[in-house]
Structures are given as C-alpha cells and as structure tokens.
Design a protein around this motif. Sequence first.
Motif, PDB file in Angstrom:
ATOM      1  N   ASN A   1     -18.078  28.822  30.761  1.00  0.00           N
ATOM      2  CA  ASN A   1     -17.004  29.625  31.341  1.00  0.00           C
ATOM      3  C   ASN A   1     -15.651  29.167  30.819  1.00  0.00           C
ATOM      4  O   ASN A   1     -15.483  28.021  30.403  1.00  0.00           O
ATOM      5  N   THR A   2     -14.700  30.064  30.880  1.00  0.00           N
ATOM      6  CA  THR A   2     -13.301  29.753  30.605  1.00  0.00           C
ATOM      7  C   THR A   2     -12.462  30.657  31.486  1.00  0.00           C
ATOM      8  O   THR A   2     -12.998  31.428  32.288  1.00  0.00           O
ATOM      9  N   THR A   3     -11.154  30.562  31.365  1.00  0.00           N
ATOM     10  CA  THR A   3     -10.280  31.478  32.093  1.00  0.00           C
ATOM     11  C   THR A   3      -9.408  32.227  31.098  1.00  0.00           C
ATOM     12  O   THR A   3      -9.073  31.701  30.033  1.00  0.00           O
ATOM     13  N   VAL A   4      -9.064  33.449  31.465  1.00  0.00           N
ATOM     14  CA  VAL A   4      -8.149  34.264  30.660  1.00  0.00           C
ATOM     15  C   VAL A   4      -6.961  34.641  31.540  1.00  0.00           C
ATOM     16  O   VAL A   4      -7.115  34.905  32.729  1.00  0.00           O
ATOM     17  N   GLY A   5      -5.790  34.646  30.930  1.00  0.00           N
ATOM     18  CA  GLY A   5      -4.590  35.026  31.659  1.00  0.00           C
ATOM     19  C   GLY A   5      -4.569  36.520  31.906  1.00  0.00           C
ATOM     20  O   GLY A   5      -4.910  37.310  31.021  1.00  0.00           O
ATOM     21  N   ILE A   6      -4.191  36.916  33.135  1.00  0.00           N
ATOM     22  CA  ILE A   6      -4.134  38.344  33.446  1.00  0.00           C
ATOM     23  C   ILE A   6      -2.764  38.776  33.959  1.00  0.00           C
ATOM     24  O   ILE A   6      -2.474  39.967  34.000  1.00  0.00           O
ATOM     25  N   SER A   7      -1.911  37.831  34.349  1.00  0.00           N
ATOM     26  CA  SER A   7      -0.604  38.203  34.873  1.00  0.00           C
ATOM     27  C   SER A   7       0.343  37.010  34.824  1.00  0.00           C
ATOM     28  O   SER A   7      -0.073  35.873  35.085  1.00  0.00           O
ATOM     29  N   VAL A   8       1.599  37.284  34.471  1.00  0.00           N
ATOM     30  CA  VAL A   8       2.656  36.273  34.575  1.00  0.00           C
ATOM     31  C   VAL A   8       3.855  36.901  35.277  1.00  0.00           C
ATOM     32  O   VAL A   8       4.212  38.043  35.012  1.00  0.00           O
TER      33      VAL A   8
ATOM     34  N   VAL B   1      14.815  22.339  37.227  1.00  0.00           N
ATOM     35  CA  VAL B   1      13.834  23.400  36.989  1.00  0.00           C
ATOM     36  C   VAL B   1      14.402  24.346  35.941  1.00  0.00           C
ATOM     37  O   VAL B   1      15.487  24.898  36.105  1.00  0.00           O
ATOM     38  N   VAL B   2      13.658  24.513  34.831  1.00  0.00           N
ATOM     39  CA  VAL B   2      14.096  25.426  33.771  1.00  0.00           C
ATOM     40  C   VAL B   2      13.331  26.743  33.814  1.00  0.00           C
ATOM     41  O   VAL B   2      13.781  27.748  33.259  1.00  0.00           O
ATOM     42  N   GLY B   3      12.182  26.754  34.473  1.00  0.00           N
ATOM     43  CA  GLY B   3      11.401  27.980  34.621  1.00  0.00           C
ATOM     44  C   GLY B   3      10.412  27.818  35.752  1.00  0.00           C
ATOM     45  O   GLY B   3       9.955  26.702  36.026  1.00  0.00           O
ATOM     46  N   GLU B   4      10.083  28.944  36.408  1.00  0.00           N
ATOM     47  CA  GLU B   4       9.139  28.884  37.517  1.00  0.00           C
ATOM     48  C   GLU B   4       8.575  30.257  37.796  1.00  0.00           C
ATOM     49  O   GLU B   4       9.136  31.270  37.384  1.00  0.00           O
ATOM     50  N   GLY B   5       7.446  30.265  38.493  1.00  0.00           N
ATOM     51  CA  GLY B   5       6.864  31.534  38.887  1.00  0.00           C
ATOM     52  C   GLY B   5       5.389  31.414  39.201  1.00  0.00           C
ATOM     53  O   GLY B   5       4.893  30.331  39.548  1.00  0.00           O
ATOM     54  N   LEU B   6       4.696  32.553  39.053  1.00  0.00           N
ATOM     55  CA  LEU B   6       3.265  32.632  39.340  1.00  0.00           C
ATOM     56  C   LEU B   6       2.515  33.079  38.093  1.00  0.00           C
ATOM     57  O   LEU B   6       3.030  33.891  37.313  1.00  0.00           O
ATOM     58  N   HIS B   7       1.317  32.564  37.936  1.00  0.00           N
ATOM     59  CA  HIS B   7       0.452  32.948  36.823  1.00  0.00           C
ATOM     60  C   HIS B   7      -0.953  33.149  37.385  1.00  0.00           C
ATOM     61  O   HIS B   7      -1.441  32.324  38.152  1.00  0.00           O
ATOM     62  N   GLU B   8      -1.576  34.275  37.011  1.00  0.00           N
ATOM     63  CA  GLU B   8      -2.941  34.558  37.443  1.00  0.00           C
ATOM     64  C   GLU B   8      -3.881  34.466  36.251  1.00  0.00           C
ATOM     65  O   GLU B   8      -3.556  34.896  35.149  1.00  0.00           O
ATOM     66  N   ARG B   9      -5.043  33.900  36.504  1.00  0.00           N
ATOM     67  CA  ARG B   9      -6.095  33.796  35.497  1.00  0.00           C
ATOM     68  C   ARG B   9      -7.396  34.277  36.118  1.00  0.00           C
ATOM     69  O   ARG B   9      -7.540  34.302  37.349  1.00  0.00           O
ATOM     70  N   PHE B  10      -8.340  34.647  35.288  1.00  0.00           N
ATOM     71  CA  PHE B  10      -9.631  35.137  35.752  1.00  0.00           C
ATOM     72  C   PHE B  10     -10.724  34.346  35.057  1.00  0.00           C
ATOM     73  O   PHE B  10     -10.666  34.127  33.839  1.00  0.00           O
ATOM     74  N   ILE B  11     -11.717  33.884  35.805  1.00  0.00           N
ATOM     75  CA  ILE B  11     -12.830  33.124  35.244  1.00  0.00           C
ATOM     76  C   ILE B  11     -13.812  34.090  34.598  1.00  0.00           C
ATOM     77  O   ILE B  11     -14.241  35.060  35.234  1.00  0.00           O
ATOM     78  N   VAL B  12     -14.157  33.830  33.342  1.00  0.00           N
ATOM     79  CA  VAL B  12     -15.109  34.679  32.617  1.00  0.00           C
ATOM     80  C   VAL B  12     -16.163  33.814  31.930  1.00  0.00           C
ATOM     81  O   VAL B  12     -15.929  32.652  31.622  1.00  0.00           O
ATOM     82  N   ASP B  13     -17.315  34.421  31.692  1.00  0.00           N
ATOM     83  CA  ASP B  13     -18.348  33.823  30.854  1.00  0.00           C
ATOM     84  C   ASP B  13     -17.904  34.065  29.415  1.00  0.00           C
ATOM     85  O   ASP B  13     -17.764  35.208  28.988  1.00  0.00           O
ATOM     86  N   SER B  14     -17.642  32.997  28.666  1.00  0.00           N
ATOM     87  CA  SER B  14     -17.073  33.106  27.314  1.00  0.00           C
ATOM     88  C   SER B  14     -17.904  34.001  26.398  1.00  0.00           C
ATOM     89  O   SER B  14     -17.370  34.890  25.713  1.00  0.00           O
TER      90      SER B  14
END
Length: 126
Positions: free
Chosen positions: A59-66, A106-119
């Motif tokens: 498994n790995t994760t892929v970014g889906i939202s920043v 703080v130079v940058g901040e926020g939320l990041h979403e990732r999704f777990i996938v079977d590579s």
Amino acid sequence: MEYDMLKDLSHSTMLTVEHKDTAAVYGSGSLEVFATPAMIAMMEKTCLECVNDKIGKGNTTVGISVNIKHLKASPIGATIRCEAKLIEVDRRRLVFEVKCLEGETVVGEGLHERFIVDSQKFMSKF
C-alpha cells in the motif's frame, strides 16, 4: 485493514532552501525565495512518510487535496521544518494538519488529504 489506530501520528522533515526550490526555478514567481509548490511538495512528502510504513505492505498513499496558505517568504539558505499530524481517519481517507516553520515562524500551514491505495491495483489502471 483497520486504519483508526493511525490517528494522532506525527512526523517532521527538514529542508535547507536551495536555488532549485525557488519560485524563479518553479516558474511560480520571479523571485529567489522558497516556492509555494516546493513547500506543498515538502508537506505532501512529510505526510506520506508519516504513515507509509504503517499501512501494510503493497500500500501507499496518494494526495487528493491541499488547502494551504503560504504566509512568509523564505530566502535561499533558510532551514524549513515541516510538521505533519494525522488528525482524521475515515476508512482509507487521511486528513493531516501540516505546517512549515523557519525557526519558530510559521511560513505555511493548512490541511492535506491523502488516500490509502493498493500500489499495484492503482497502477494497473494506466
């Protein structure tokens, strides 16, 4: 696999801003300061590393939202620390709180979403 046990994991990484990391090189601006796309890439990498060895072999994760704000420019030579904390787990969707700091600023901040996938399964789509 159940992923709720991942919640509250945290991870940090460090980077010294080099010419290759600047807005002038990325094309996102014309100045030789830490580029927003470089900062976001650092944030994504930090989140990936936070969970990658805990989500099961193959498994790995892929970014889906920043959703990120870049608050302060950082010059070449600045040391940037990125901190990521996993704040929400919804089945395979992971939400991270991320921030980049130069010293205590703080130079940058926020939320990041990732999704777990079977590579293998994910790459078989292409």
